[in-house]
Write a protein that holds these residues in place. Structure first.
Motif, mmCIF file in Angstrom:
data_model
loop_
_atom_site.group_PDB
_atom_site.id
_atom_site.type_symbol
_atom_site.label_atom_id
_atom_site.label_comp_id
_atom_site.label_asym_id
_atom_site.label_seq_id
_atom_site.Cartn_x
_atom_site.Cartn_y
_atom_site.Cartn_z
ATOM 1 N N THR A 49 5.031 1.889 -12.341
ATOM 2 C CA THR A 49 6.093 1.498 -11.416
ATOM 3 C C THR A 49 7.184 2.567 -11.377
ATOM 4 N N ILE A 50 7.479 3.162 -12.532
ATOM 5 C CA ILE A 50 8.513 4.199 -12.563
ATOM 6 C C ILE A 50 8.118 5.371 -11.668
ATOM 7 N N THR A 51 6.849 5.792 -11.737
ATOM 8 C CA THR A 51 6.456 6.943 -10.918
ATOM 9 C C THR A 51 5.885 6.540 -9.554
ATOM 10 N N GLY A 52 6.024 5.278 -9.199
ATOM 11 C CA GLY A 52 5.739 4.892 -7.820
ATOM 12 C C GLY A 52 4.283 4.590 -7.497
ATOM 13 N N LEU A 53 3.402 4.584 -8.490
ATOM 14 C CA LEU A 53 1.998 4.268 -8.195
ATOM 15 C C LEU A 53 1.827 2.781 -7.912
ATOM 16 N N VAL A 54 2.743 1.981 -8.471
ATOM 17 C CA VAL A 54 2.730 0.545 -8.239
ATOM 18 C C VAL A 54 4.127 0.177 -7.735
ATOM 19 N N PRO A 55 4.221 -0.615 -6.665
ATOM 20 C CA PRO A 55 5.554 -0.947 -6.158
ATOM 21 C C PRO A 55 6.275 -1.969 -7.047
ATOM 22 N N ALA A 56 7.576 -1.821 -7.157
ATOM 23 C CA ALA A 56 8.380 -2.807 -7.886
ATOM 24 C C ALA A 56 8.647 -3.984 -6.973
#
Lengths: 237, 295
Positions: A49-56
């Motif tokens: 989530t931090i690097t944007g591969l999974v949306p928060a």
């Protein structure tokens, strides 16, 4: 010391399942911070989530004052954050050298690039020996080194490491952790996710214990090592 | 003997064009992990673009060629943007069905504009032929072989030695890891479509120069056979596309040349028979890599 990375009330869903249930933590500049916990606690999801591969789903991720949750994954690395994913995920069909070049994908200056490659080879001499080899033919430990070297090629200010010891022989584990300390000493901040809690706590400044999507415990790494419930659940004592 | 050699020349011509089209299928499959069944129809649109240019009297050949490649590249870009990109995160089946839909759409638009009768392009590139001994080789054959070879080698160099090429390889292997390196996966996929469709444009030029006719279904029939060639050679592999294309072209030409006339209609079936045999013997194709699905 200032807060370099600050996560506030982060929630992440995988389909119907709430994988991260509102966690907050921070990483100061220059620190090694460990995120430990059992399988399925949400460690990898947090890094993704931090690097944007999974949306928060909600909450905020602030890096050097900039909000990351709305920034697409491919723009994160040029902001100074590099992520070594779980399972290494090197490009198996490219050579070692081409993998390193991929790590510097967003950088343009050829001279600086040469310097970075030299620095990586200094940390990992074995990569230089094998630079023309197809990456898929490397051993597990060498692949981990390549994944870390590749991540360093972007000259990150913070390095996110996901299970660097997974599947490695004890000898390699010690070597990898030694290199993490070296990288840290050279000024790169490290956020380390590990199942090998003992090793992680031994090199970290601070640590967070993640349990089924929540932070159960946090504190100084040396103190957590003495904590009874940590000892019982994660250190096998 | 003479007959055999001229049949082989025919086969190499056909094989070259198959190879270019198979390459387009392969690249898009390798990087976007989808079968673009509209790829063949892009060729058909390209040939109609040439037809239109020929109607407009005296355009030089090279302008016609550029128009054809540009039309195809633009079409590929547009189709990807409008039809495939919105489905990036959905199941492979919906993308596949969409591709079939796009294929029919292009055929029917062509039907609407150009009607169903076959159009001829007699005026397009006539170079005559050279004689070597008893054998007459149309000069266009050399153009076809040369173009195919140059494109294959050029593409191989581009993919292995440029930053964009490496990015394409990285995306084909692991989209997530590529993103972590800073690669914009969406624009890499778009670029792949543009390159693949431009190749279809080149194939359209060669096809038009050699066979000089087009109808709305030219592309889809040709495309499916080129797809069979891509699978035969190993989808995702550039040399595989080349080998698959030439194998199919030669076998098809030999069937047409040497089987009794009543059976030549079966030449189309040869492509599919070949595909089925390969799928039974080696599902990953001649040069395809066996992929181990990782959890």
């Amino acid at each position: 010391m200032s807060e370099m990375l600050k996560i506030t009330d982060l929630k992440v869903n995988y389909g119907m399942i709430q994988a991260i249930k509102g966690i907050s933590f921070y990483v100061n500049e220059g620190e090694i911070v460990a995120l430990i916990g059992a399988n399925g606690a949400g460690k990898t999801t947090t890094l993704h989530t931090i690097t944007g591969l999974v949306p928060a789903k909600s909450g905020s991720i602030e890096f050097e004052g900039k909000e990351l949750t709305k920034i697409p994954a491919h723009k994160i690395v040029s902001m100074g954050m590099s992520h070594v994913p779980e399972g290494r995920r090197i490009f198996q069909e490219l050579t070692v050298y081409d993998n390193l070049l991929m790590g510097a994908f967003t950088r343009k200056d050829k001279n600086e690039l040469r310097d970075s490659i030299k620095t990586v080879y200094k940390h990992f001499p074995r990569l230089e020996e094998r630079k023309n080899q197809i990456a898929g033919t490397l051993s597990g430990g060498e692949q981990q080194m390549l994944a870390m070297g590749r991540a360093l090629m972007s000259k990150p200010r913070i390095l996110l490491l996901d299970e660097p010891s997974m599947g490695l022989s004890p000898l390699y584990v010690s070597e990898i952790f030694h290199i993490i300390e070296e990288i840290s000493k050279m000024g790169t901040t490290v956020l380390l996710v590990e199942q090998n809690a003992k090793k992680a706590l031994s090199i970290a400044n601070r640590a967070y214990v993640l349990e089924t999507g929540n932070i159960a415990l946090e504190g100084d790494a040396k103190e957590l090592m003495q904590n009874d419930s940590v000892k019982k659940a994660y250190l096998g004592e | 003997m003479q007959m055999l050699i001229s049949t082989i020349i025919d086969g190499l011509n056909l094989g070259s064009v198959y190879a270019l089209v198979a390459l387009g299928y392969s690249m898009v499959y390798g990087i976007a992990k989808m079968l673009n069944f509209a790829h063949g129809d892009v060729i058909m649109v390209g040939i109609y673009a040439i037809f239109v240019c020929l109607q407009m009297s005296s355009l030089p050949v090279w302008i016609t060629a550029i128009v054809c490649v540009a039309v195809c590249a633009l079409l590929g870009f547009t189709v990807e943007k409008l039809a495939y990109k919105p489905l990036r995160d959905s199941t492979p089946l919906s993308v596949l069905i969409t591709a079939i839909g796009v294929s029919y759409l292009l055929q029917n638009v062509a039907l609407l504009i150009f009607k169903s009768d076959r159009k001829f392009l007699q005026k397009f590139i006539d170079l005559g032929s050279v004689s070597i001994g008893d054998i007459e080789i149309p000069k266009i054959s050399f153009v076809i072989w040369g173009t195919t070879l140059v494109i294959m080698i050029g593409l191989d160099i581009f993919i292995k030695n440029t930053k964009m090429g490496r990015a394409m390889l990285a995306v084909s292997e692991d989209k997530g890891a590529a993103q972590l390196m800073g690669v914009n996966v969406n624009s890499t996929i778009s670029l792949t479509f543009v390159i693949g469709s431009a190749l279809a444009g080149v194939a359209a030029i060669l096809y038009a120069a050699k066979y000089k006719n087009v109808d709305p279904y030219t592309g889809s029939v040709f495309g499916i056979k080129a797809f069979a060639a891509a699978v035969f050679g190993g989808i995702g592999s550039i040399p595989g596309a080349l080998i698959g294309g030439f194998t199919l072209g030669l076998i098809e030409a030999l069937t047409i040349g040497f089987l009794p006339d009543t059976l030549t209609a079966a030449s189309d079936g040869v492509a599919y028979a070949l595909l089925i045999i390969m799928l039974i013997l080696k599902p990953s194709g001649l040069l395809g890599k066996k992929k181990i699905e990782k959890v």
